[in-house]
Every structure is written in structure tokens, then in C-alpha cells.
Design a protein around this motif. Structure first.
Motif, PDB file in Angstrom:
ATOM      1  N   LEU A   1       0.596   6.582   3.598  1.00 52.49           N
ATOM      2  CA  LEU A   1      -0.628   6.573   4.194  1.00 52.49           C
ATOM      3  C   LEU A   1      -1.247   7.848   5.020  1.00 52.49           C
ATOM      4  O   LEU A   1      -2.206   8.426   4.683  1.00 52.49           O
TER       5      LEU A   1
ATOM      6  N   ILE B   1       2.443  -1.507   4.732  1.00 53.37           N
ATOM      7  CA  ILE B   1       2.004   0.023   4.210  1.00 53.37           C
ATOM      8  C   ILE B   1       3.121   0.956   4.334  1.00 53.37           C
ATOM      9  O   ILE B   1       4.084   0.670   5.468  1.00 53.37           O
TER      10      ILE B   1
ATOM     11  N   LEU C   1       0.930  -1.144  -0.142  1.00 55.28           N
ATOM     12  CA  LEU C   1       0.098   0.082  -0.116  1.00 55.28           C
ATOM     13  C   LEU C   1       0.849   1.269  -0.134  1.00 55.28           C
ATOM     14  O   LEU C   1       1.370   1.680   0.953  1.00 55.28           O
TER      15      LEU C   1
ATOM     16  N   ASN D   1      -5.242  -2.870   9.207  1.00 59.74           N
ATOM     17  CA  ASN D   1      -3.772  -3.587   8.861  1.00 59.74           C
ATOM     18  C   ASN D   1      -3.706  -4.351  10.364  1.00 59.74           C
ATOM     19  O   ASN D   1      -3.011  -3.722  11.123  1.00 59.74           O
TER      20      ASN D   1
END
Ligand code: COI
Length: 331
Positions: A243, A238, A215, A231
């Protein structure tokens, strides 16, 4: 036969003692984790049972092997912190506990999703300041949403069952297709398809070299606006900076993170105050009302703790006695 068990917490002791009594096998419990400073304590034992998130280094594994310890049993599932070359070079056999309680992980993941959707963190904070108004914190209903589940192993499948109980539609991605789920036609062929359809993305994949930062900015850009990210798996999945950008832009409406890419040495530590937490990015995330951070607690239930201790000890005995076990990990 004598086994040494490292990193044993107080809540694990009763299960360890019970197992030792039932089997009549001596188990030495050590509170410290296995590292360069504690490995010498393993001399004279036949096998080691371990749990930790910090690395099992080549130096430590070489030393274990030099003491004749070739049976290493992890009390957890993830094996991403083990030096695979040192394991192979030394002929050490490793087992994990692949299913100590898939339910434990799935239940926390779903709990946090419902908290995000119903804005409970925001209401908790408002109430603490005497603000008992509703607006503007109107909720979303899971019943109306599509959850994209990445990886449909035991934990992913438990999560799917829970989401279905709430009436959510499921789409899933995995390189291995579960035959039952395959019949239901829930798999999409690519992650891009999952990103395009999912209102919620639930990560249940192990960490590998290939999926590090899966991600990232590119992935977030392909997702629906206002997506929720869950998660409970591994922090490395990630890209935390990406994020944060996606949260800032509103692309991501909320995130529940039980893992964090720099969590080692931070999670399961008491720093005494919020300000003393030595990680600005993590604090940035924790401060947000639409981000729920928990310190890798999804596994932390009584059922899981008992199974982790007892399954790992059983596996260790099998490795010592027979040189094999059903839970052996291939490196
Ligand atoms: C695992 O089992 O790999 C976990 O992530 C849980 C925790 C004991 C580290």
C-alpha cells in the motif's frame, strides 16, 4: 448461574449492570483482557463473555475448559484471533455478535471516503497554518464514481446503501451472492474485474488464511490509477508495504484505514506523543494527508456497545442453559 465478563470498559458498564438487573443473573465485570495472567479469575463461573483483539491462546482456552467453562461469548464479530484447534479439542462452544451495528461500520467508512474525496484533511492542515486557499486541492464527486464493494454481508450491504445515496455506481464481489443484490446484477465474477472498474474499493470481508494480503502489489497493479482504498474490516487484508508503494507511486490516491495489520497493542493505547508510537510504518501512513488512520473505532458507537454487551450475555446464557445459540460460530 454466574458469568464473568472480561475486558469491560467504563462505557459498557451501564449496559452490563442493566442486563444483570433485568435478568437477575450475576455478572462479574473484569477490566482486564482474558489472557494467561487473568484466566484464573474465571474459576467458579459458568460462562465467559469476552472482547479483545489480542489472541485467545491455546493455554488460556485449555485452562478455561479445565475450570469447566465451555461457553465463551465474544462481544464482537471477528473470530480470527481464536485458536480453533484448542476450541475443538476442548469442546468449547463460541458465539459472536454478528450484527451489533453494521451501520456503525458503514457510517464511518463513508465518512472517511467523503473526507478523502473532499480533501478535508488537507484543508484542516492548511487552515492550521493560516493557508485558506483552494488550489490545488480540487475534489472528486462520489456521484460520478464506481465503488467496488468486497464482501456483501450485513456491513457491505449497509455501505452499499450509503454509497447509493450519494449516487455512486456499485460493483460487488463475494463468493456468496446476496439474492437481492444478485437480482440487481451488481456482482462481478472475479476480483480482477472489480479492480478494473472501481474508483473506490471498500473492504468488508472477514480475515481468513486465504485472503491474507489480498491487496498486494499484484492487486494494486490491476486497479485504476488514482483509486481510493477503504479498510474498516481487518488489517491483514492489506499488505501495508505494498500500500505504501502504491501511495508513493500515485496508483492509490488515498486510503482510509480503521484497521492495521500490526494494530494489536498499538490501537486503543495512549503513547503520550506522536513520536512515541512504536511503529514506523504506521507513522509513515498517519503523516500522509491522503491517508486517514483511525484506531479501530468504526464499531465504537453507543448503539454498538449496548448491543455487544447485551447480545453476548444473552448468547452466553443460551450456551450455558441449552448448549446452543443462533450466533454459535463453527470452527
Ligand atoms: C469486530 O467486531 O470484530 C471488530 O472488529 C470491532 C472491534 C470490537 C474489534
Amino acid at each position: 448461574m454466574k458469568i464473568i465478563a472480561y475486558g469491560i470498559r467504563d462505557d459498557e458498564m451501564p449496559y452490563l449492570k442493566q442486563w444483570s438487573k433485568d435478568k437477575g443473573i450475576e455478572v462479574k465485570a473484569v477490566a482486564d483482557l482474558l489472557d494467561e495472567s487473568t484466566v484464573d479469575q474465571a474459576k467458579g463461573y459458568d460462562g465467559a463473555v469476552v472482547y479483545q483483539q489480542k489472541p485467545y491462546t491455546a493455554e488460556v482456552l485449555d485452562k478455561l475448559a479445565s475450570f469447566g467453562i465451555k461457553s465463551l461469548s465474544l462481544r464482537n464479530v471477528g473470530v480470527d484471533n481464536i485458536d480453533a484447534d484448542a476450541i475443538k479439542r476442548n469442546g468449547i462452544k463460541v458465539t459472536n455478535v454478528p450484527a451489533y451495528s453494521p451501520n456503525a461500520i458503514a457510517e464511518l467508512t463513508a465518512t472517511q471516503l467523503m473526507r478523502l474525496l473532499r480533501r478535508t484533511n488537507t484543508f484542516d492542515r492548511k487552515i492550521a497554518h493560516g493557508d485558506l486557499r483552494w488550489a490545488p486541492d480540487i475534489a472528486d464527486e462520489l456521484d460520478q464514481m464506481t465503488v467496488g464493494v468486497i464482501a456483501t454481508g450485513r456491513i457491505g450491504r449497509k455501505a452499499i446503501n450509503i454509497y447509493r445515496g450519494f449516487g455512486a455506481k456499485i460493483v460487488a464481489y463475494d463468493i456468496y451472492h446476496n439474492p437481492e443484490l444478485e437480482k440487481e446484477g451488481i456482482y462481478v465474477d472475479t476480483l480482477d474485474e472489480l479492480y478494473a472498474q472501481a474508483d473506490v474499493i471498500s473492504l468488508h470481508s472477514p480475515a481468513t488464511k486465504e485472503n491474507e494480503h489480498m491487496l498486494d502489489d499484484d492487486a494494486f497493479n490491476k486497479m485504476k490509477d488514482g483509486v481510493y482504498i477503504l479498510n474498516p474490516a481487518r488489517g491483514a487484508l492489506i499488505d501495508t508495504d505494498a500500500l505504501i508503494r502504491a501511495l508513493d507511486s500515485g496508483k492509490v490516491a488515498g486510503a482510509a484505514l480503521d484497521v492495521y495489520e500490526d494494530e494489536v497493542g498499538i490501537f486503543n493505547t495512549d503513547f503520550g506523543s506522536f513520536d512515541a508510537i512504536p511503529d514506523e510504518r504506521l507513522k509513515n501512513l498517519i503523516k500522509r494527508e491522503n491517508v486517514l488512520v483511525t484506531p479501530h473505532i468504526a464499531f465504537y458507537t453507543k448503539t454498538a456497545a449496548k448491543n455487544m454487551v447485551q447480545f453476548a450475555l444473552n448468547s452466553n446464557v443460551n450456551l450455558i442453559e441449552k448448549g446452543s445459540d443462533d450466533s454459535e460460530v463453527k470452527f
